[in-house]
Design an enzyme around this catalytic site. Structure first.
Site, PDB file in Angstrom:
ATOM      1  N   GLY A   1       0.821  -1.213   0.000  1.00 27.10           N
ATOM      2  CA  GLY A   1       0.000   0.000   0.000  1.00 27.10           C
ATOM      3  C   GLY A   1       0.847   1.251   0.000  1.00 27.10           C
TER       4      GLY A   1
ATOM      5  N   ASN B   1       1.433   3.522  -2.233  1.00 33.06           N
ATOM      6  CA  ASN B   1       1.119   4.667  -3.094  1.00 33.06           C
ATOM      7  C   ASN B   1       0.219   5.713  -2.433  1.00 33.06           C
ATOM      8  OD1 ASN B   1      -0.791   2.283  -3.766  1.00 33.06           O
ATOM      9  ND2 ASN B   1      -1.981   4.093  -4.344  1.00 33.06           N
TER      10      ASN B   1
ATOM     11  N   GLY C   1      -1.578   7.400   1.575  1.00 36.62           N
ATOM     12  CA  GLY C   1      -1.720   7.402   3.024  1.00 36.62           C
ATOM     13  C   GLY C   1      -0.439   7.123   3.778  1.00 36.62           C
TER      14      GLY C   1
ATOM     15  N   TYR D   1     -13.831  -5.150  10.770  1.00 41.82           N
ATOM     16  CA  TYR D   1     -12.551  -4.428  10.806  1.00 41.82           C
ATOM     17  C   TYR D   1     -11.804  -4.742  12.095  1.00 41.82           C
ATOM     18  CZ  TYR D   1      -9.165  -0.584  10.679  1.00 41.82           C
ATOM     19  OH  TYR D   1      -8.001   0.152  10.669  1.00 41.82           O
TER      20      TYR D   1
END
Length: 313
Positions: free
Chosen positions: A22, A24, A26, A179
């Site tokens: 991940g 790319n 945040g 989650y």
């Protein structure tokens, strides 16, 4: 440990090969930028290669000439086929991985399934990283000096429960419950990995966990966007503005866990400020459920069965 630690205190990373999932956007984007600023070779594992290349170009322009190498590679954590293909390519291209950052994730989305039929939050956040780590473990172990496997969890683990009778949440689905389960699974995995490394007598590879507190990123908007809820989008915008810290600040626990000399296997790091939602990173304690060794072993066995990835220590 200092309560004012910042990315400026990161050690030189010019001899380090780092893999960030991940990368790319945040927290992954900010972590990659800091690794690059310190000269690392960073493998940017991104679901979209196009967005990965755009992010890499932005990072190169931002950090300037540091000797860093940014290598964008496509990897979809919602697909075991993609993970296995990605890992095979990485093992062909690289001799070692010094830091593996299990960072990518999805949060509070409507119920969906991965390509392999897993509930998506569990599938991406836990099972995808479980499979990736297992496939790349030998590259971490073969690294010269100490290597680290860092798994991003969340304060939401405290409200999580691993429902072994309905692991894929087919009978009852709540987006936040799912989650929380996935983030508790992250910690059960991180701690169990450290125990298994210890049992195998592997001392130069350690497993560390962390959480970002409340970092304002695009992650908060994905659920409302997928639901088409303008109200929830607005509420998230307000919450991010009032409570959130920047993604740059939110990435600090991940960077600390990845590079700080005093970080040890089995440690858990998060922001030390108000309600552990913001501030400089510090060593913290996760809840009792995350340290349940019986649940950790059970989840590990199920994860190997579901992914087909069996760890070889």
């Amino acid at each position: 440990m200092s309560t004012s630690w910042s990315a400026d205190q990161m050690p030189d990373c010019s001899d380090r090969t780092v893999l960030v999932t991940g990368a790319n956007s945040g927290l992954g984007f900010e972590a990659t930028k800091s690794f690059a600023a310190n000269g690392a070779t960073v493998i940017m594992a991104c679901r979209s290669a196009e967005r990965g290349h755009e992010a890499a170009a932005e990072i190169r322009e931002s950090v300037g000439t540091t000797g860093a190498t940014l290598a964008v590679r496509q990897c979809d954590l919602a697909s075991l086929g993609s993970i296995k293909s990605f890992a095979a390519d990485i093992k062909t291209e690289y001799d070692a991985i010094d830091i593996l950052c299990n960072n990518a994730g999805v949060m509070a989305i409507p119920r969906q399934e991965t390509e392999d039929g897993f509930e998506k939050q569990l599938g991406v956040n836990h099972l995808g990283h479980f499979a990736l780590t297992g496939l790349l473990l030998e590259l971490a172990v073969e690294s010269e000096g100490e290597s680290r496997i860092v798994t991003h969890s969340s304060g939401a683990h405290e409200a999580g429960e691993v429902d072994f009778d309905d692991l894929q949440r087919e009978q009852s689905y709540g987006k936040w419950e799912a989650y929380g389960q996935s983030k508790l699974a992250n910690l059960l995995f991180a701690y169990e990995l450290q125990r298994r490394l210890n049992t195998a007598g592997i001392t130069d590879t350690i497993s560390v966990a962390c959480h970002p507190g409340y970092a304002a990123t695009d992650l908060q908007y994905r659920g409302p966007r997928q639901e088409g809820s303008t109200l929830r989008m607005g509420l998230m915008k307000v919450a991010n503005t009032i409570f959130g810290q920047s993604a740059q600040q939110g990435a600090l626990p991940l960077l600390y866990a990845s590079t700080a000399p005093d970080a040890q296997g089995g440690d858990y790091y998060g922001p030390g400020g108000a309600l552990n939602m913001r501030g400089a990173p510090e060593k913290q304690s996760s809840n009792g459920a995350s340290h349940d060794e019986r649940d950790a072993q059970r989840l590990w066995d199920i994860s190997e069965e579901l992914t087909g990835v069996v760890y070889d220590f």
